[in-house]
Design a protein around this motif. Sequence first.
Motif, PDB file in Angstrom:
ATOM      1  N   ALA B  35      54.684  72.799 -41.983  1.00  0.00           N
ATOM      2  CA  ALA B  35      53.242  72.925 -42.232  1.00  0.00           C
ATOM      3  C   ALA B  35      52.932  73.324 -43.681  1.00  0.00           C
ATOM      4  N   PHE B  39      50.523  71.481 -46.356  1.00  0.00           N
ATOM      5  CA  PHE B  39      49.353  72.038 -47.054  1.00  0.00           C
ATOM      6  C   PHE B  39      49.464  71.862 -48.556  1.00  0.00           C
ATOM      7  N   LEU B  42      48.302  68.431 -49.211  1.00  0.00           N
ATOM      8  CA  LEU B  42      46.857  68.305 -49.025  1.00  0.00           C
ATOM      9  C   LEU B  42      46.067  68.939 -50.171  1.00  0.00           C
ATOM     10  N   ASN B  43      46.629  70.030 -50.720  1.00  0.00           N
ATOM     11  CA  ASN B  43      45.930  70.686 -51.824  1.00  0.00           C
ATOM     12  C   ASN B  43      45.949  69.855 -53.102  1.00  0.00           C
ATOM     13  N   ILE B  50      45.934  62.016 -41.404  1.00  0.00           N
ATOM     14  CA  ILE B  50      47.069  62.918 -41.212  1.00  0.00           C
ATOM     15  C   ILE B  50      47.632  62.690 -39.814  1.00  0.00           C
ATOM     16  N   SER B  52      50.506  64.207 -37.194  1.00  0.00           N
ATOM     17  CA  SER B  52      51.394  65.354 -37.019  1.00  0.00           C
ATOM     18  C   SER B  52      52.076  65.300 -35.663  1.00  0.00           C
ATOM     19  N   PHE B  65      46.420  71.313 -36.944  1.00  0.00           N
ATOM     20  CA  PHE B  65      45.169  70.586 -37.154  1.00  0.00           C
ATOM     21  C   PHE B  65      43.951  71.512 -37.170  1.00  0.00           C
ATOM     22  N   LYS B  67      43.866  74.451 -38.268  1.00  0.00           N
ATOM     23  CA  LYS B  67      43.851  75.090 -39.577  1.00  0.00           C
ATOM     24  C   LYS B  67      43.392  74.094 -40.655  1.00  0.00           C
ATOM     25  N   VAL B  68      43.935  72.870 -40.563  1.00  0.00           N
ATOM     26  CA  VAL B  68      43.582  71.829 -41.545  1.00  0.00           C
ATOM     27  C   VAL B  68      42.069  71.578 -41.522  1.00  0.00           C
ATOM     28  N   LYS B  69      41.526  71.546 -40.292  1.00  0.00           N
ATOM     29  CA  LYS B  69      40.117  71.199 -40.136  1.00  0.00           C
ATOM     30  C   LYS B  69      39.208  72.129 -40.952  1.00  0.00           C
ATOM     31  N   HIS B  72      40.487  71.310 -44.984  1.00  0.00           N
ATOM     32  CA  HIS B  72      40.288  69.915 -45.405  1.00  0.00           C
ATOM     33  C   HIS B  72      39.665  69.139 -44.257  1.00  0.00           C
ATOM     34  N   ARG B  77      42.622  63.025 -38.073  1.00  0.00           N
ATOM     35  CA  ARG B  77      43.872  63.610 -37.569  1.00  0.00           C
ATOM     36  C   ARG B  77      44.375  62.884 -36.313  1.00  0.00           C
TER      37      ARG B  77
END
Lengths: 139, 368
Positions: B35, B39, B42-43, B50, B52, B65, B67-69, B72, B77
């Motif tokens: 993960a 990230f 993604l940064n 994405i 996963s 996901f 967390k990503v949501k 970003h 997803r």
Amino acid sequence: MSERHCKPSLLIIDDSAFDLKINHTIARHTKLFRQIFDFASAETALDFLADNIHNNDILPHLILLDIQMPDMDGFEFMEQFVKLPSTFRKKSYVVMLSSTDDLIDINRAESNMHVITLLKKPLKIQELTQLVARFFHNN
Amino acid sequence: MTVIKVLYLDDEENNLNSFKASFRRLYEIYTAGNASMAFDILNQTSVHVIISDQRMPDMTGVEFFKKVKTIHPDPIRILLTGYTDVETLADAINEGDVYRYITKPWNDLELNNSIRNAYEVYKTRVELREKVTELQKTNDELNRFIYSISHELRAPLASALGVISLARLENVYTPHQKGSEYWELIEECCNKLDYNITNTIQYYKNSRYESISETVDFQKLATRLIALHKLANKSGEKIKFDVSIEQNVPFTGDVFRIEVIIGNLISNAIKYQRPEESNKSIKINAKVTPLDAVITVADNGVGILNEHLGKIFSQFFKVRNQKGTGLGLFIVKEALAKINGKISVQSTFGLGTTFTIRIPNHHHNTLQ
């Protein structure tokens, strides 16, 4: 009290020289004012008021205040006006005058506790005489 | 065409490699073994899709996901899952954490289709957001434009009207003097233009302003509107106004629109008087109940021809030989529609017209 002494002064604040002249002449015709002062900007009017806080000769008076003016508009004028001593403001009546139809301006003017009312341009002679009757001849 | 950027997160090296082998010629592929690597990517890069794996040692795909949501939200997803953990999946999909799930081992064609669909969703969302921003900008500009127009157009007109009243005061002309009617014609034209500007702006405002609820005192409102329209119409002085308001309960409603509606009706009642009538009169009645307010504006003016009754509320409908823009009643109707009001009209040609409006009372909404 002599009738002459009862007459209020009038201050007209408007950036349009044209409107200044029209409203000045209309006001002169009512013969209701002791003296009439014209100001082409809110700043010069504020300077005048600040210089004459202790001059009872200009009290009581009515202020005709235009809203849309460059640099300092009518609402910004009011922000400064409220800083004047309350004893002075008690005898100073502010009426906003504007050609706007904008509801936000109308609401802002009407919700300002130091503004008596908002009049729509052109200034009508009856409206002016009614205002004077209401605020200066009530005794 | 833009290259679709796909990030794939999986703790199994083999899966990452075979994914790359299958899709490297189609997409720009980024892979991550855990993960935090994901990230990092993604940064640095804005990816579109994405993918996963669900089962990983440090966190599950759904947790990742979620967390990503928050950080970003844009990339779409897709979850890869080797076993059917129905409950987790259902929750994840229902909460919008996952756009689609695909069972392992994946089928290249199915996964490819999912990536394409996901990218379409991404594209649509971004475009939509851009459109909304663009519309907001246009909207703001239009509001500023209308504000300045209402001022720039009205200001010189108000000055001109001021000059005309000055000319009268200073006896530049006297009635019956040759040419004196020119002044009155100019004044009439200015008033007409002023009325048109006001009407146009009212119409515009009605279609855009949000409804603002305030308490309404119909007695005060009627008094104010009568004074206003008497001043605006020269003939208003000779008309007898009869106001009867029955308001024992508070009324809450959209003051701006109610003013526009009643104001237009009063203005019409003044304008369409018969010049020869010696007892010109306008009756305004209002009855307020907790349910609604019923207001009638009745005049003994020119009246409306039967065949015109059906058309008076349409835009730009005008009666020949009458002044007006054909906007007044149209605005009334539009404003009423915004506040769920109703209007009806009775008229006898040559005898007068009565408009009845009904506006719902929103005070406390006790009736619900």
